[in-house]
Design an enzyme around this catalytic site. Structure first.
Site, PDB file in Angstrom:
ATOM      1  N   LYS A 124      25.644  -2.047  -6.998  1.00 26.60           N
ATOM      2  CA  LYS A 124      24.889  -1.151  -6.593  1.00 26.60           C
ATOM      3  C   LYS A 124      23.745  -2.256  -5.919  1.00 26.60           C
ATOM      4  CE  LYS A 124      21.941   2.675  -8.177  1.00 26.60           C
ATOM      5  NZ  LYS A 124      21.528   3.323  -9.521  1.00 26.60           N
ATOM      6  N   HIS A 126      20.886  -0.571  -4.850  1.00 21.61           N
ATOM      7  CA  HIS A 126      19.532   0.007  -4.984  1.00 21.61           C
ATOM      8  C   HIS A 126      19.057   0.064  -6.267  1.00 21.61           C
ATOM      9  CE1 HIS A 126      22.114   3.431  -4.355  1.00 21.61           C
ATOM     10  NE2 HIS A 126      21.224   3.893  -5.454  1.00 21.61           N
TER      11      HIS A 126
END
Length: 242
Positions: A124, A126
């Site tokens: 991921k 963010h």
């Protein structure tokens, strides 16, 4: 007794798990071509463990095995149970529901408050970022849960992910051990035991499947008990087994 009460009182049974797996097409007998080119007389698809009953029984099996391992560690080290920390990990994607359900089963049935986590297939970029979710595994010895180890490639990738996060592997528990030779005279699980130097446990193995076919547990459903199928399983075990 309600279904919920029954589920809470049931300990893991390999024969019960096999019966339930057959009833729900998770386990099938027949002829199946494997990636290796071998024709296997059975096939196990953990992706079809898609009911609360099946997931609960599988999780109870993992939990019982982990609790037994914890008890052995406590006896060996003479430490108090409260000083022992258990961290469990499930590899994406199948391992995610397995590890979550197992953490719950450990608490409900054994009073063990395990920490649990899993990985993302893609990191991921963010928010919290990274490819690990759940418990902080840094500096921890982690037990990994998996369905079946075929070649061991995926498990080695999981070990690499954990090591990069600063963790070590305490052991591995799989739902099914095929006890089958790989490229060498050793099974993928035996090779992992040697290379990783950790225990690898299984809830059910091919010998349990053969035992199931050989006794009366399959008489409830004719397709589950077949002398020809038993002979095929025994022959496959003799030909490819370890």
């Amino acid at each position: 007794m309600t279904n919920a009460q029954h589920a809470q009182n049931v300990s893991f049974s390999s024969h019960q798990f096999i019966q339930l797996a057959l009833d729900n097409q998770v386990l099938k007998f027949g002829e199946f071509v494997l990636k290796s080119g071998r024709i296997s007389p059975y096939f196990f698809n953990a992706g079809l463990l898609a009911t609360g009953e099946m997931l609960s029984l599988l999780a109870r099996g993992y939990a019982d095995a982990l609790a037994a391992e914890m008890a052995e560690q406590i006896d060996a080290s003479n430490n108090d149970a409260e000083q022992q920390e258990l961290v469990i990990f499930g590899a994406a994607y199948k391992g995610i529901p397995f590890v979550a359900a197992t953490a719950q089963a450990l608490w409900l049935h054994h009073g063990i408050n395990a920490k649990w986590g899993y990985n993302r297939k893609e990191a991921k970029t963010h928010g919290e970022g990274g490819n690990l979710v759940g418990a902080d595994v840094s500096g921890k010895a982690v037990w990994v849960l998996d369905d079946v180890i075929t070649a061991g490639t995926a498990m080695r990738e999981v070990v690499e992910i954990l090591e990069q996060a600063g963790a070590s592997v305490a052991g591995i528990i799989v739902a099914l051990d095929r006890k089958e030779k790989g490229q060498s005279d050793y099974s993928a699980i035996q090779e992992l035991v040697v290379t990783l130097k950790v225990p690898v446990r299984a809830l059910v193995n091919i010998d349990d499947l053969i035992s199931y076919l050989a006794d009366d547990h399959g008489t409830q459903n004719g397709q589950h008990k077949d002398a020809t199928q038993l002979a095929k399983m025994q022959h496959y075990r003799e030909q490819y087994g370890v």
